[in-house]
Design an enzyme around this catalytic site. Structure first.
Site, PDB file in Angstrom:
ATOM      1  N   VAL A  25     -10.310   8.308  -2.629  1.00 40.62           N
ATOM      2  CA  VAL A  25     -10.644   7.933  -1.252  1.00 40.62           C
ATOM      3  C   VAL A  25     -10.241   9.094  -0.347  1.00 40.62           C
ATOM      4  O   VAL A  25      -9.143   9.644  -0.484  1.00 40.62           O
ATOM      5  CB  VAL A  25      -9.902   6.660  -0.803  1.00 40.62           C
ATOM      6  CG1 VAL A  25     -10.364   6.249   0.586  1.00 40.62           C
ATOM      7  CG2 VAL A  25     -10.123   5.531  -1.793  1.00 40.62           C
ATOM      8  N   TYR A  81       3.039   9.235 -11.413  1.00 42.58           N
ATOM      9  CA  TYR A  81       2.099   8.455 -10.588  1.00 42.58           C
ATOM     10  C   TYR A  81       1.332   7.451 -11.458  1.00 42.58           C
ATOM     11  O   TYR A  81       1.241   6.263 -11.125  1.00 42.58           O
ATOM     12  CB  TYR A  81       1.142   9.416  -9.887  1.00 42.58           C
ATOM     13  CG  TYR A  81       0.222   8.771  -8.876  1.00 42.58           C
ATOM     14  CD1 TYR A  81       0.686   8.378  -7.626  1.00 42.58           C
ATOM     15  CD2 TYR A  81      -1.125   8.558  -9.169  1.00 42.58           C
ATOM     16  CE1 TYR A  81      -0.168   7.797  -6.685  1.00 42.58           C
ATOM     17  CE2 TYR A  81      -1.978   7.977  -8.237  1.00 42.58           C
ATOM     18  CZ  TYR A  81      -1.496   7.599  -7.001  1.00 42.58           C
ATOM     19  OH  TYR A  81      -2.338   7.022  -6.073  1.00 42.58           O
ATOM     20  N   ASN A 136       0.811  -1.219   0.000  1.00 42.51           N
ATOM     21  CA  ASN A 136       0.000   0.000   0.000  1.00 42.51           C
ATOM     22  C   ASN A 136       0.846   1.271   0.000  1.00 42.51           C
ATOM     23  O   ASN A 136       0.360   2.329  -0.419  1.00 42.51           O
ATOM     24  CB  ASN A 136      -0.914  -0.036   1.242  1.00 42.51           C
ATOM     25  CG  ASN A 136      -1.591   1.288   1.504  1.00 42.51           C
ATOM     26  OD1 ASN A 136      -2.505   1.673   0.776  1.00 42.51           O
ATOM     27  ND2 ASN A 136      -1.139   2.016   2.522  1.00 42.51           N
ATOM     28  N   LYS A 191       1.472   3.352 -11.266  1.00 43.28           N
ATOM     29  CA  LYS A 191       0.284   2.554 -10.949  1.00 43.28           C
ATOM     30  C   LYS A 191      -0.079   1.614 -12.102  1.00 43.28           C
ATOM     31  O   LYS A 191      -0.510   0.478 -11.874  1.00 43.28           O
ATOM     32  CB  LYS A 191      -0.892   3.466 -10.578  1.00 43.28           C
ATOM     33  CG  LYS A 191      -0.660   4.264  -9.286  1.00 43.28           C
ATOM     34  CD  LYS A 191      -0.533   3.372  -8.057  1.00 43.28           C
ATOM     35  CE  LYS A 191      -0.434   4.157  -6.764  1.00 43.28           C
ATOM     36  NZ  LYS A 191      -0.366   3.322  -5.559  1.00 43.28           N
TER      37      LYS A 191
HETATM   38  N1  LIG Z   1      -6.468   8.362  -1.351  1.00 40.99           N
HETATM   39  C1  LIG Z   1      -6.765   8.094  -2.601  1.00 40.99           C
HETATM   40  O1  LIG Z   1      -7.631   8.761  -3.205  1.00 40.99           O
HETATM   41  C2  LIG Z   1      -6.107   6.953  -3.323  1.00 40.99           C
HETATM   42  C3  LIG Z   1      -6.712   6.495  -4.495  1.00 40.99           C
HETATM   43  C4  LIG Z   1      -6.116   5.447  -5.191  1.00 40.99           C
HETATM   44  C5  LIG Z   1      -4.960   4.869  -4.702  1.00 40.99           C
HETATM   45  N2  LIG Z   1      -4.383   5.340  -3.557  1.00 40.99           N
HETATM   46  C6  LIG Z   1      -3.157   4.677  -3.098  1.00 40.99           C
HETATM   47  O2  LIG Z   1      -3.395   4.160  -1.814  1.00 40.99           O
HETATM   48  C7  LIG Z   1      -2.176   4.118  -1.080  1.00 40.99           C
HETATM   49  C8  LIG Z   1      -2.383   4.794   0.262  1.00 40.99           C
HETATM   50  O3  LIG Z   1      -2.747   6.138   0.043  1.00 40.99           O
HETATM   51  P1  LIG Z   1      -3.445   7.061   1.151  1.00 40.99           P
HETATM   52  O4  LIG Z   1      -4.415   7.908   0.441  1.00 40.99           O
HETATM   53  O5  LIG Z   1      -3.836   6.235   2.298  1.00 40.99           O
HETATM   54  O6  LIG Z   1      -2.240   8.030   1.506  1.00 40.99           O
HETATM   55  P2  LIG Z   1      -1.254   8.099   2.747  1.00 40.99           P
HETATM   56  O7  LIG Z   1      -0.290   9.195   2.431  1.00 40.99           O
HETATM   57  O8  LIG Z   1      -2.021   8.175   4.013  1.00 40.99           O
HETATM   58  O9  LIG Z   1      -0.525   6.688   2.688  1.00 40.99           O
HETATM   59  C9  LIG Z   1       0.683   6.446   2.040  1.00 40.99           C
HETATM   60  C10 LIG Z   1       1.628   5.843   3.041  1.00 40.99           C
HETATM   61  O10 LIG Z   1       2.844   5.458   2.389  1.00 40.99           O
HETATM   62  C11 LIG Z   1       3.899   5.755   3.279  1.00 40.99           C
HETATM   63  N3  LIG Z   1       5.160   5.861   2.563  1.00 40.99           N
HETATM   64  C12 LIG Z   1       5.574   6.857   1.731  1.00 40.99           C
HETATM   65  N4  LIG Z   1       6.824   6.609   1.315  1.00 40.99           N
HETATM   66  C13 LIG Z   1       7.209   5.443   1.883  1.00 40.99           C
HETATM   67  C14 LIG Z   1       8.395   4.662   1.830  1.00 40.99           C
HETATM   68  N5  LIG Z   1       9.464   5.037   1.095  1.00 40.99           N
HETATM   69  N6  LIG Z   1       8.452   3.502   2.547  1.00 40.99           N
HETATM   70  C15 LIG Z   1       7.384   3.117   3.304  1.00 40.99           C
HETATM   71  N7  LIG Z   1       6.226   3.816   3.392  1.00 40.99           N
HETATM   72  C16 LIG Z   1       6.157   4.956   2.681  1.00 40.99           C
HETATM   73  C17 LIG Z   1       3.478   7.055   3.949  1.00 40.99           C
HETATM   74  O11 LIG Z   1       4.178   7.284   5.176  1.00 40.99           O
HETATM   75  C18 LIG Z   1       1.991   6.832   4.164  1.00 40.99           C
HETATM   76  O12 LIG Z   1       1.718   6.245   5.415  1.00 40.99           O
HETATM   77  C19 LIG Z   1      -1.125   4.763  -1.964  1.00 40.99           C
HETATM   78  O13 LIG Z   1      -0.409   3.758  -2.657  1.00 40.99           O
HETATM   79  C20 LIG Z   1      -1.953   5.583  -2.933  1.00 40.99           C
HETATM   80  O14 LIG Z   1      -1.289   5.791  -4.164  1.00 40.99           O
HETATM   81  C21 LIG Z   1      -4.947   6.363  -2.849  1.00 40.99           C
END
Ligand SMILES: NC(=O)c1ccc[n+]([C@@H]2O[C@H](COP(=O)([O-])OP(=O)(O)OC[C@H]3O[C@@H](n4cnc5c(N)ncnc54)[C@H](O)[C@@H]3O)[C@@H](O)[C@H]2O)c1
Length: 278
Positions: free
Chosen positions: A207, A174, A107, A178
């Site tokens: 989200v 990005y 994730n 993905k």
């Molecule tokens: N929020 C959205 O709308 C959405 C939609 C589609 C996909 N996503 C994907 O879901 C995942 C989580 O996103 P989110 O919205 O919860 O954001 P978020 O920023 O809360 O979560 C991302 C996490 O990745 C961690 N991270 C960043 N770099 C890192 C590294 N080098 N090593 C380990 N951890 C690392 C961050 O500390 C964070 O906790 C991501 O992959 C994001 O691309 C999010």
């Protein structure tokens, strides 16, 4: 509901309050899984602004709340998913302390380095690809090695995005990372199926998380819209009439982790309230 008692899961990037990772880890813990919350654990570094990553303090708060609410065994491990030695150590520590590894959720991701292609520095491109795609590869490499040795199958769940199936301006790195996750998912499914390990991707649309809120503000400004108008436009494209919540992704994750999804592999599942992707 899914009988995950006795199983052990690692969820990367799960150390932030109200993140997708927290939602999935919490749901797995509710199903009886022991869970490792893995995250970067520090905010130092050019590409890791304070709003973007989890500190070790935040990781521990998230873990403690999960222990209190679910009674599950929850451990935190600081791990930069770009670093092979740290990833190897994360898997080894999980197995040494929790006894096994059944589920890996890839994730961890960064979605805040977003510029037009003509303005994107190579270092920013590399940072996004390194965390999102190389990190997924490295965690899969070491988790799959252990699952193969364990000999009882396993589940690998990769968090892709709408941006894994559609293009978005300002987000070429990005979207490339993905889209790459889907290709990686399909290849890994072919390599690991004979070991009883399924590999699937989840493709959420928007989200509402910390990252999601930051992206809304960022893109509404770029497009010259108010935040409300931007959000209304987003919702109008979603048949279910709302954006996603971490629980929606947690539900899909728990199902993919369960025995019920044992004949499903190599898929990229939209969890999008019906929003169409290209
Ligand atoms: N929020 C959205 O709308 C959405 C939609 C589609 C996909 N996503 C994907 O879901 C995942 C989580 O996103 P989110 O919205 O919860 O954001 P978020 O920023 O809360 O979560 C991302 C996490 O990745 C961690 N991270 C960043 N770099 C890192 C590294 N080098 N090593 C380990 N951890 C690392 C961050 O500390 C964070 O906790 C991501 O992959 C994001 O691309 C999010």
């Amino acid at each position: 509901m899914y009988e995950l008692n006795g199983k052990v899961a690692i969820v990367t990037g799960a150390g932030r309050h109200s993140g997708l990772g927290e939602g999935m880890a919490r749901r797995l813990a509710n199903e009886g899984c022991s869970v490792v919350i893995a995250d970067l654990g520090h905010t130092e570094g050019e590409f890791f602004p304070a709003h973007g990553v989890a500190t070790t303090d935040e990781m521990e708060e998230v873990a403690q709340a999960m222990r209190d609410d679910t009674g599950a065994q929850v451990r935190t491990i600081a791990c930069d998913v770009r670093d092979e030695a740290q990833v190897e150590n994360m898997v080894a520590t999980t197995v040494a302390e929790l006894g096994r590894l059944d589920v890996l959720v890839n994730n961890a991701g960064i979605g805040y380095l977003m510029q037009l292609i003509v303005d994107t520095p190579v270092a920013e491109w590399d940072a996004v690809l390194d965390v999102n795609l190389k990190g997924t590869f490295l965690c899969t490499k070491f988790a799959a090695r252990h699952m193969i040795d364990q000999g009882e199958g396993g589940r690998i769940i990769n968090i892709a995005s709408q941006a894994a199936k559609s293009g978005f301006p300002y987000a070429s790195a990005y979207t490339s990372s993905k889209h790459g996750i889907i290709g990686f998912t399909r290849s890994a499914a072919l390599e690991l199926g004979s070991h009883g390990i399924t590999v699937n991707a989840i493709c959420p649309n928007h989200v509402t998380t910390g990252l999601g809120a930051w992206q809304n503000e960022h893109f509404s400004k770029i497009l010259g819209l108010t935040l409300d108008d931007y959000l209304d436009g987003m919702k109008s494209r979603i048949p279910m009439g709302r954006t996603g919540q971490p629980d929606d992704i947690g539900n899909a994750c728990a199902w993919l982790a369960s025995d019920e999804a044992g004949y499903i592999t190599g898929e990229a599942l939209n969890v999008s309230g019906g929003e169409e992707y290209h």
